[in-house]
Design a protein around this motif. Structure first.
Motif, mmCIF file in Angstrom:
data_model
loop_
_atom_site.group_PDB
_atom_site.id
_atom_site.type_symbol
_atom_site.label_atom_id
_atom_site.label_comp_id
_atom_site.label_asym_id
_atom_site.label_seq_id
_atom_site.Cartn_x
_atom_site.Cartn_y
_atom_site.Cartn_z
ATOM 1 N N PRO A 102 16.808 0.373 2.351
ATOM 2 C CA PRO A 102 15.682 0.978 1.611
ATOM 3 C C PRO A 102 16.126 1.947 0.531
ATOM 4 N N LEU A 103 17.186 2.717 0.804
ATOM 5 C CA LEU A 103 17.663 3.661 -0.206
ATOM 6 C C LEU A 103 18.172 2.941 -1.447
ATOM 7 N N SER A 104 18.963 1.899 -1.251
ATOM 8 C CA SER A 104 19.535 1.188 -2.389
ATOM 9 C C SER A 104 18.464 0.419 -3.160
ATOM 10 N N ILE A 105 17.455 -0.109 -2.468
ATOM 11 C CA ILE A 105 16.363 -0.795 -3.170
ATOM 12 C C ILE A 105 15.607 0.178 -4.063
ATOM 13 N N LEU A 106 15.229 1.334 -3.509
ATOM 14 C CA LEU A 106 14.487 2.325 -4.293
ATOM 15 C C LEU A 106 15.320 2.830 -5.468
ATOM 16 N N LEU A 107 16.594 3.108 -5.220
ATOM 17 C CA LEU A 107 17.452 3.602 -6.294
ATOM 18 C C LEU A 107 17.680 2.535 -7.350
ATOM 19 N N GLY A 108 17.889 1.288 -6.924
ATOM 20 C CA GLY A 108 18.117 0.212 -7.873
ATOM 21 C C GLY A 108 16.899 -0.098 -8.717
ATOM 22 N N VAL A 109 15.721 -0.134 -8.085
ATOM 23 C CA VAL A 109 14.488 -0.390 -8.827
ATOM 24 C C VAL A 109 14.223 0.740 -9.813
ATOM 25 N N TRP A 110 14.450 1.978 -9.373
ATOM 26 C CA TRP A 110 14.253 3.117 -10.279
ATOM 27 C C TRP A 110 15.229 3.055 -11.451
ATOM 28 N N ALA A 111 16.496 2.724 -11.171
ATOM 29 C CA ALA A 111 17.504 2.689 -12.232
ATOM 30 C C ALA A 111 17.244 1.577 -13.235
ATOM 31 N N ALA A 112 16.467 0.566 -12.851
ATOM 32 C CA ALA A 112 16.157 -0.527 -13.767
ATOM 33 C C ALA A 112 15.015 -0.198 -14.714
ATOM 34 N N GLY A 113 14.342 0.933 -14.495
ATOM 35 C CA GLY A 113 13.192 1.300 -15.310
ATOM 36 C C GLY A 113 13.563 2.061 -16.570
ATOM 37 N N PRO A 114 12.546 2.433 -17.348
ATOM 38 C CA PRO A 114 12.789 3.102 -18.640
ATOM 39 C C PRO A 114 12.674 4.622 -18.565
ATOM 40 N N GLN A 115 12.867 5.211 -17.383
ATOM 41 C CA GLN A 115 12.656 6.641 -17.243
ATOM 42 C C GLN A 115 13.589 7.442 -18.147
ATOM 43 N N ARG A 116 13.138 8.641 -18.477
ATOM 44 C CA ARG A 116 13.939 9.520 -19.311
ATOM 45 C C ARG A 116 15.165 9.999 -18.532
ATOM 46 N N ASN A 117 16.295 10.064 -19.206
ATOM 47 C CA ASN A 117 17.566 10.491 -18.603
ATOM 48 C C ASN A 117 18.018 9.562 -17.471
ATOM 49 N N ARG A 118 17.477 8.345 -17.431
ATOM 50 C CA ARG A 118 17.841 7.409 -16.361
ATOM 51 C C ARG A 118 19.327 7.088 -16.387
ATOM 52 N N ALA A 119 19.891 6.858 -17.571
ATOM 53 C CA ALA A 119 21.291 6.461 -17.667
ATOM 54 C C ALA A 119 22.217 7.553 -17.147
ATOM 55 N N GLN A 203 2.719 -7.504 -16.210
ATOM 56 C CA GLN A 203 1.616 -7.415 -17.172
ATOM 57 C C GLN A 203 0.361 -8.067 -16.609
ATOM 58 N N ALA A 204 0.531 -9.219 -15.965
ATOM 59 C CA ALA A 204 -0.620 -9.889 -15.366
ATOM 60 C C ALA A 204 -1.192 -9.070 -14.216
ATOM 61 N N ALA A 205 -0.305 -8.451 -13.423
ATOM 62 C CA ALA A 205 -0.780 -7.625 -12.310
ATOM 63 C C ALA A 205 -1.524 -6.397 -12.816
ATOM 64 N N ALA A 206 -1.036 -5.810 -13.911
ATOM 65 C CA ALA A 206 -1.703 -4.636 -14.474
ATOM 66 C C ALA A 206 -3.095 -5.004 -14.993
ATOM 67 N N ILE A 207 -3.218 -6.195 -15.581
ATOM 68 C CA ILE A 207 -4.532 -6.645 -16.053
ATOM 69 C C ILE A 207 -5.495 -6.811 -14.888
ATOM 70 N N ASP A 208 -4.965 -7.266 -13.741
ATOM 71 C CA ASP A 208 -5.798 -7.440 -12.548
ATOM 72 C C ASP A 208 -6.085 -6.120 -11.833
ATOM 73 N N GLY A 209 -5.514 -5.027 -12.336
ATOM 74 C CA GLY A 209 -5.802 -3.718 -11.763
ATOM 75 C C GLY A 209 -4.832 -3.266 -10.693
ATOM 76 N N ALA A 210 -3.704 -3.953 -10.555
ATOM 77 C CA ALA A 210 -2.722 -3.561 -9.536
ATOM 78 C C ALA A 210 -1.936 -2.350 -10.017
ATOM 79 N N GLY A 211 -1.799 -1.352 -9.145
ATOM 80 C CA GLY A 211 -1.043 -0.157 -9.480
ATOM 81 C C GLY A 211 0.442 -0.335 -9.235
ATOM 82 N N THR A 212 1.187 0.761 -9.409
ATOM 83 C CA THR A 212 2.644 0.700 -9.284
ATOM 84 C C THR A 212 3.074 0.323 -7.869
ATOM 85 N N VAL A 213 2.427 0.931 -6.870
ATOM 86 C CA VAL A 213 2.811 0.657 -5.478
ATOM 87 C C VAL A 213 2.519 -0.797 -5.118
ATOM 88 N N ARG A 214 1.354 -1.275 -5.513
ATOM 89 C CA ARG A 214 0.995 -2.657 -5.189
ATOM 90 C C ARG A 214 1.917 -3.634 -5.909
#
Length: 313
Positions: A102-119, A203-214
């Motif tokens: 679980p730790l590596s999944i959360l860290l890996g998914v977060w590191a793949a995003g566009p967050q500020r100072n992510r690199a 993008q399709a999930a966001a159009i259907d109203g799915a949030g980040t957790v879903r």
């Protein structure tokens, strides 16, 4: 037919050849596989065969090995320390998978995003990958020293500070150190797998109203199925063959409470000069790791998956 009319006629799409290859594209010759095959045979298959042969002999390291039949294997399955070490290896491996996944999944998914100072933050998190297992073990040995380390400065939390003096404390330290060292490696696997997920799904999930957790549970996790299975297999093999961390941190103690199978093999072969018994333990470890990996592949359906879209819900 005029040039204008001809340009409007859709071109016929080339049908793929056998194995999904375009027509005219030949399969690479066997010569491309020879270097890797030769390397595998010389440095993996041949040593494994020699270890298997040595497991049926009696050899102290001097002179010539003598054939001992099944003596080493018979003693192996009647050795209580060996049985305990095998269960302990399985326990540490299971704890490592349960904590690191679980730790590596959360860290890996977060590191793949566009967050500020992510690199920058990702580089800091991945520093343990640059260190050898020996360096990591020596570092944590100093940090957890009951006289001069962190426990000595916070006795209100650690009591006498001797975390390696009890079975529970020693196992907890081994899990902590392995998690700190190897979680970044598996996070890199999940980071790459997450970036390979098509953005159109989100993008399709966001159009259907799915949030980040879903989106995480219904898109990201199913798409990471291949990566999760690969990561778990690496954790299983790495956990069952861990040696240097135990050698430096606990020396198999207290008593035999952290004497895992790989460390017991070292004790038998290089301290007890019984290389036949050590070879039998090594071969047993290979068999157990292979069987567990095959079970994971078969139960997860990894061998039947046709592509990365499998498991999408």
């Amino acid at each position: 037919m005029t040039a204008t009319t001809a340009s409007r006629v859709p071109r016929a799409r080339a049908l793929p050849g056998r194995g999904g290859r375009p027509p005219g594209v030949a399969r690479p010759g066997i010569g491309w596989a020879l270097p890797a095959t030769l390397f595998f045979v010389l440095f993996a298959l041949v040593p494994l065969v020699l270890v298997a042969v040595l497991s049926f002999t009696s050899w102290s390291g001097l002179g010539s090995p003598t054939f001992a039949g099944l003596d080493n294997w018979t003693k192996l399955f009647h050795d209580p320390v060996m049985i305990k070490s095998l269960w302990l290896s399985l326990l540490l491996t299971a704890l490592g998978v349960a904590v690191q996944t679980p730790l590596s999944i959360l860290l890996g998914v977060w590191a793949a995003g566009p967050q500020r100072n992510r690199a920058v933050l990702s580089a800091v998190f991945f520093v343990p990958l640059l260190l050898s297992a020996t360096a990591v073990s020596v570092l944590w040995r100093a940090l957890l020293d009951p006289n001069f380390g962190v426990p000595a400065q916070a006795r209100w939390l650690f009591g006498d500070g001797n975390l390696l003096g009890s079975r529970t404390g020693a196992i907890g330290v081994l899990v902590l150190v392995s998690t700190w060292q190897f979680t970044p490696l598996h996070a890199l696997i999940y980071q790459g797998a997450t970036r390979a997920i098509p953005a159109v799904l989100y993008q399709a999930a966001a159009i259907d109203g799915a949030g980040t957790v879903r989106q995480f549970f219904h898109i990201t996790l199913p798409q990471l199925r291949n990566a999760i299975i690969t990561s778990v297999i690496l954790m299983v093999v790495g956990g069952l063959t861990t040696f240097d961390t135990v050698l430096i941190l606990t020396q198999g103690g207290p008593g035999t409470d952290t004497t895992i199978t790989a460390f017991y093999m070292y004790q038998k072969a290089f301290k007890g000069f019984d290389f036949g018994a050590g070879a039998a333990i090594a071969l047993l470890l290979v068999i157990v790791a292979t069987l567990i990996s095959l079970v994971v592949v078969r139960v997860s359906g990894y061998d039947k998956m046709a592509g990365t879209k499998d498991g999408l819900s």
